[in-house]
Design a protein around this motif. Structure first.
Motif, short mmCIF file in Angstrom:
data_model
loop_
_atom_site.label_atom_id
_atom_site.label_comp_id
_atom_site.label_asym_id
_atom_site.label_seq_id
_atom_site.Cartn_x
_atom_site.Cartn_y
_atom_site.Cartn_z
N UNK A 50 40.64 35.65 35.54
CA UNK A 50 40.74 36.71 34.71
C UNK A 50 40.90 37.98 35.42
N UNK A 51 40.06 38.37 36.40
CA UNK A 51 40.26 39.57 37.31
C UNK A 51 41.65 39.37 38.04
N UNK A 52 42.20 38.36 38.52
CA UNK A 52 43.51 38.38 39.19
C UNK A 52 44.62 38.72 37.86
N UNK A 53 44.51 38.21 36.90
CA UNK A 53 45.48 38.47 35.77
C UNK A 53 45.35 40.10 35.46
N UNK A 54 44.36 40.40 35.28
CA UNK A 54 44.10 41.76 34.86
C UNK A 54 44.51 42.64 35.74
N UNK A 60 47.88 46.61 39.92
CA UNK A 60 47.12 46.82 41.14
C UNK A 60 46.65 45.42 41.69
N UNK A 61 47.45 44.65 42.21
CA UNK A 61 47.00 43.36 42.44
C UNK A 61 45.92 43.25 43.63
N UNK A 62 45.11 42.16 43.49
CA UNK A 62 43.94 42.06 44.26
C UNK A 62 44.09 41.30 45.64
N UNK A 63 43.48 41.48 46.38
CA UNK A 63 43.38 40.85 47.78
C UNK A 63 41.95 39.96 47.56
N UNK A 70 34.62 42.12 43.50
CA UNK A 70 34.47 42.37 41.81
C UNK A 70 33.53 41.25 41.57
N UNK A 71 33.57 40.09 42.12
CA UNK A 71 32.93 38.85 41.56
C UNK A 71 31.77 38.47 42.22
#
Length: 161
Positions: A50-54, A60-63, A70-71
């Motif tokens: 979910x964090x990756x999709x949001x 603002x894609x995550x590394x 975040x998790x």
């Protein structure tokens, strides 16, 4: 000036707000469990997806390091988690930056569609509640939740330092 929440004489309305914030957090956690079941993932893996999709939807894609922060996971645990959800076909790791060592996490189209289908099923009641709210009520709630989010982020930053 630091405020000790146990030394405050809370008004009844303030206590009620704290209870409702807790209730929202519990309800959203339960929805994440349902999403995990829908996606055939653990709750931790579902939360990460979910964090990756949001983040991707926000442009603002995550590394992997961003996701781990975040998790609340170590880099090793985050790597193991990413290996699982990548092997399940839900994400891909890309090298999009000038520094080719930097990894960006992107959802696979099928994961995005499955999540979208879940939200279409599970989001009915929440969409109804938001759509039925008066614009002034939404503005007030948005401002209040923005302050709560900023306060929680500041506490997380302080505790993580």
């Amino acid at each position: 000036m630091a405020i000790n929440p146990f030394d405050v004489n809370w008004a009844e309305e303030q206590v009620e707000v704290m209870h409702r914030l807790r209730d929202v957090a519990v309800a959203l956690t339960e929805l994440n469990h349902h999403l995990a079941s829908w996606m055939r993932l653990s709750s931790t893996d579902s939360n990460a997806l979910g964090q990756i999709i949001w983040a991707d939807q926000a442009g603002e894609p995550l590394s992997p390091a961003d996701l781990g922060r975040k998790i609340g996971m170590t880099s090793g645990a985050t790597t193991a988690l990413l290996n699982r959800i990548e092997a399940a076909g839900h994400i891909r790791r890309t090298h999009e930056h000038a520094d080719r060592r930097r990894v960006t996490l992107r959802p696979q189209p099928a994961a995005r569609e499955s999540t979208r289908a879940f939200l279409a099923e599970a989001g009915t009641e929440i969409a109804g509640a938001v759509l039925s709210a008066h614009p002034a009520e939404l503005a007030t709630v948005t401002a209040f939740l923005s302050r709560i989010t900023a306060a929680a982020a500041a506490a997380n930053h302080r505790l993580g330092s």
